[in-house]
Design a protein around this motif. Structure first.
Motif, PDB file in Angstrom:
ATOM      1  N   HIS A   2     -22.543   0.246  28.645  1.00 49.73           N
ATOM      2  CA  HIS A   2     -21.956   1.291  29.473  1.00 49.73           C
ATOM      3  C   HIS A   2     -20.600   0.824  29.999  1.00 49.73           C
ATOM      4  N   TYR A   3     -19.828   1.756  30.513  1.00 49.39           N
ATOM      5  CA  TYR A   3     -18.441   1.493  30.895  1.00 49.39           C
ATOM      6  C   TYR A   3     -18.289   0.406  31.948  1.00 49.39           C
ATOM      7  N   ASP A  28     -19.815   8.471  25.481  1.00 44.70           N
ATOM      8  CA  ASP A  28     -20.350   9.610  26.211  1.00 44.70           C
ATOM      9  C   ASP A  28     -19.683   9.654  27.586  1.00 44.70           C
ATOM     10  N   GLU A  29     -19.643  10.821  28.182  1.00 42.80           N
ATOM     11  CA  GLU A  29     -18.958  11.014  29.464  1.00 42.80           C
ATOM     12  C   GLU A  29     -17.523  10.489  29.379  1.00 42.80           C
ATOM     13  N   ALA A  30     -16.850  10.828  28.280  1.00 39.65           N
ATOM     14  CA  ALA A  30     -15.522  10.293  27.981  1.00 39.65           C
ATOM     15  C   ALA A  30     -14.447  10.749  28.950  1.00 39.65           C
ATOM     16  N   HIS A  31     -14.727  11.749  29.763  1.00 39.51           N
ATOM     17  CA  HIS A  31     -13.736  12.156  30.757  1.00 39.51           C
ATOM     18  C   HIS A  31     -13.463  11.019  31.747  1.00 39.51           C
ATOM     19  N   TRP A  32     -14.311  10.007  31.796  1.00 37.67           N
ATOM     20  CA  TRP A  32     -14.059   8.831  32.633  1.00 37.67           C
ATOM     21  C   TRP A  32     -12.943   7.964  32.051  1.00 37.67           C
ATOM     22  N   ARG A  34      -9.870   9.033  31.072  1.00 40.09           N
ATOM     23  CA  ARG A  34      -8.614   9.787  31.083  1.00 40.09           C
ATOM     24  C   ARG A  34      -7.403   8.951  31.453  1.00 40.09           C
ATOM     25  N   ARG A  40     -11.340   0.217  32.422  1.00 38.69           N
ATOM     26  CA  ARG A  40     -12.380   0.869  31.616  1.00 38.69           C
ATOM     27  C   ARG A  40     -11.781   1.450  30.336  1.00 38.69           C
ATOM     28  N   THR A  58     -17.816  14.710  25.928  1.00 36.39           N
ATOM     29  CA  THR A  58     -17.733  15.022  27.344  1.00 36.39           C
ATOM     30  C   THR A  58     -18.174  16.461  27.557  1.00 36.39           C
ATOM     31  N   GLY A  59     -18.867  16.686  28.628  1.00 35.93           N
ATOM     32  CA  GLY A  59     -19.255  18.040  28.993  1.00 35.93           C
ATOM     33  C   GLY A  59     -18.351  18.587  30.082  1.00 35.93           C
ATOM     34  N   THR A  60     -17.449  17.724  30.552  1.00 36.06           N
ATOM     35  CA  THR A  60     -16.538  18.100  31.626  1.00 36.06           C
ATOM     36  C   THR A  60     -15.198  18.498  31.030  1.00 36.06           C
TER      37      THR A  60
END
Length: 125
Positions: A2-3, A28-32, A34, A40, A58-60
């Motif tokens: 994980h990140y 996953d959750e790649a919006h982290w 940006r 990270r 990303t779902g965001t």
């Protein structure tokens, strides 16, 4: 991994392992990822290109700034596919020198960017 621990594993993941490369890297959750200046994101950009295939999820929605897409697109397509972050910002945003540094002030050339994203970007509502 994980990140939060990716930077600690960066050295182990970037050295050759028995002459093999990782096959798939899933972010996953790649919006982290940006911000290209964050530890990270730097770790993900170092480890990601080692894999033969990369999936960025990303779902965001990333609707704040066009420049937020650069790290994700670079992960998905590989280094240099969308140029440097500066070149990307200069091409797809109103990118001007403010006297204190460069600033991005809104999108431009969106039809061109949308055409380039067709093969790398899938959106479902």
């Amino acid at each position: 991994v994980h990140y939060e621990i990716l930077d600690g594993w960066r050295a182990a993941l970037t050295r050759p392992m028995y002459g093999r490369r990782p096959v798939v890297a899933v972010f996953d959750e790649a919006h982290w990822l940006r911000n290209p200046r964050s530890k990270r994101t730097k770790s993900a950009l170092a480890v990601g290109p080692l894999a033969t295939a990369r999936i960025v999820l990303t779902g965001t929605p990333i609707a704040n700034r066009v420049t937020d897409l650069w790290p994700l697109l670079t992960l998905a397509r590989g280094s240099g596919s969308f140029g440097t972050s500066f070149a990307f910002a200069h091409r797809y945003t109103v990118h001007e020198h403010t006297g204190y540094g460069w600033g991005s002030f809104g999108p431009r050339r969106m039809p061109e960017l949308s055409a380039r994203l067709e093969s790398a970007y899938l959106r479902r509502e």
